[in-house]
Design an enzyme around this catalytic site. Structure first.
Site, PDB file in Angstrom:
ATOM      1  N   LEU A  14      -2.657  -7.674  -8.901  1.00  0.00           N
ATOM      2  CA  LEU A  14      -4.616  -6.899  -9.405  1.00  0.00           C
ATOM      3  C   LEU A  14      -5.907  -8.699  -8.901  1.00  0.00           C
ATOM      4  O   LEU A  14      -4.912  -9.172  -8.842  1.00  0.00           O
ATOM      5  CB  LEU A  14      -4.032  -6.676 -11.115  1.00  0.00           C
ATOM      6  CG  LEU A  14      -3.396  -6.060 -10.721  1.00  0.00           C
ATOM      7  CD1 LEU A  14      -2.870  -5.863 -12.394  1.00  0.00           C
ATOM      8  CD2 LEU A  14      -3.781  -4.337 -10.563  1.00  0.00           C
ATOM      9  N   ALA A  16      -7.952 -10.951 -10.271  1.00  0.00           N
ATOM     10  CA  ALA A  16      -7.676 -11.587 -11.207  1.00  0.00           C
ATOM     11  C   ALA A  16      -5.796 -12.114 -11.899  1.00  0.00           C
ATOM     12  O   ALA A  16      -6.623 -12.806 -12.890  1.00  0.00           O
ATOM     13  CB  ALA A  16      -8.754 -11.709 -12.750  1.00  0.00           C
ATOM     14  N   SER A  87      -4.601  -6.136  -1.916  1.00  0.00           N
ATOM     15  CA  SER A  87      -3.355  -5.174  -1.095  1.00  0.00           C
ATOM     16  C   SER A  87      -2.781  -4.422  -1.742  1.00  0.00           C
ATOM     17  O   SER A  87      -1.588  -4.860  -2.082  1.00  0.00           O
ATOM     18  CB  SER A  87      -2.922  -5.794   0.270  1.00  0.00           C
ATOM     19  OG  SER A  87      -2.261  -7.511  -0.608  1.00  0.00           O
TER      20      SER A  87
END
Ligand code: ADP
Length: 185
Positions: A14, A16, A87
């Protein structure tokens, strides 16, 4: 010449979760130890090679396809290529892996490294305020909020980004590179 094997370490997770922080710290350590390593991330890809791509499913797929091909070329040239991209789609990551496996001059090592940090932790960090914007509906199709993240099923490596320090995450990757014979212990 380089006295090392080229390889790709593919960081996924994700926004961060800590991908780039770990990738850049790892790049530093590898270079200090005399290895040729290079980080590919949004900063050097999205503003250049892929500046004509957005965040639709098709564009995300094409973004990852091009990055996979570039990483393969780096690895084929003997460099340890550290890719830091959300991704989110499994099929796109699998295609990047496949292109390394079918390299003409022989298969190239591809280590998928899942930086598995809980959404709540990522959202709390929110260094660029993107989660806040996504929650407010100002940013559509944000991974983890209103766009899916498909976690890897069999990654070579899982880093618990909410539990370990950056240095510990870096060490985990170094250990994996040594175990694969890419770095000498
Ligand atoms: P990504 O590249 O996955 O979007 P970043 O590497 O930019 O994420 O990290 C997001 C934020 O989290 C940064 O402010 C960074 O300093 C912090 N961070 C990254 N890894 C860790 C960690 N293991 N522990 C605590 N904070 C971290």
């Amino acid at each position: 010449l380089l006295k090392q094997k080229g390889a790709t370490v593919w960081f996924t997770g994700l926004s961060a979760c800590g991908k780039s922080t770990i990738a850049v710290a790892l790049e530093q350590v590898l270079i200090q130890r005399g290895h040729a390593a290079y980080v590919l991330d949004g900063d050097n890809i999205r503003f250049g090679l892929n500046k004509n791509l957005g965040f639709s499913a098709e564009d995300r797929a094409e973004n990852i396809r091009r990055i996979g091909e570039v990483a393969k070329l780096f690895a084929d040239a003997g460099v340890i290529c550290l890719c830091s991209f959300i991704s989110p789609y499994r099929a796109d990551r699998d295609a990047a892996r496949a292109t390394h496996q079918t390299n003409k001059a022989g298969a190239l090592p591809f280590l998928e490294c899942f930086v598995d940090t809980p959404l709540e932790v990522c959202e709390q960090r929110d260094p660029k305020g993107l989660y806040k914007k996504a929650r407010a509906g100002e940013l559509k199709g944000f991974t983890g909020i209103d766009d899916p993240y498909e976690a890897p099923q069999k990654p070579e490596l899982v880093i618990k980004g909410g539990e370990v320090t950056v240095a510990q995450g870096v060490q985990q990757v170094l250990d994996a590179l040594e175990a694969q014979g890419i770095l000498k212990p």
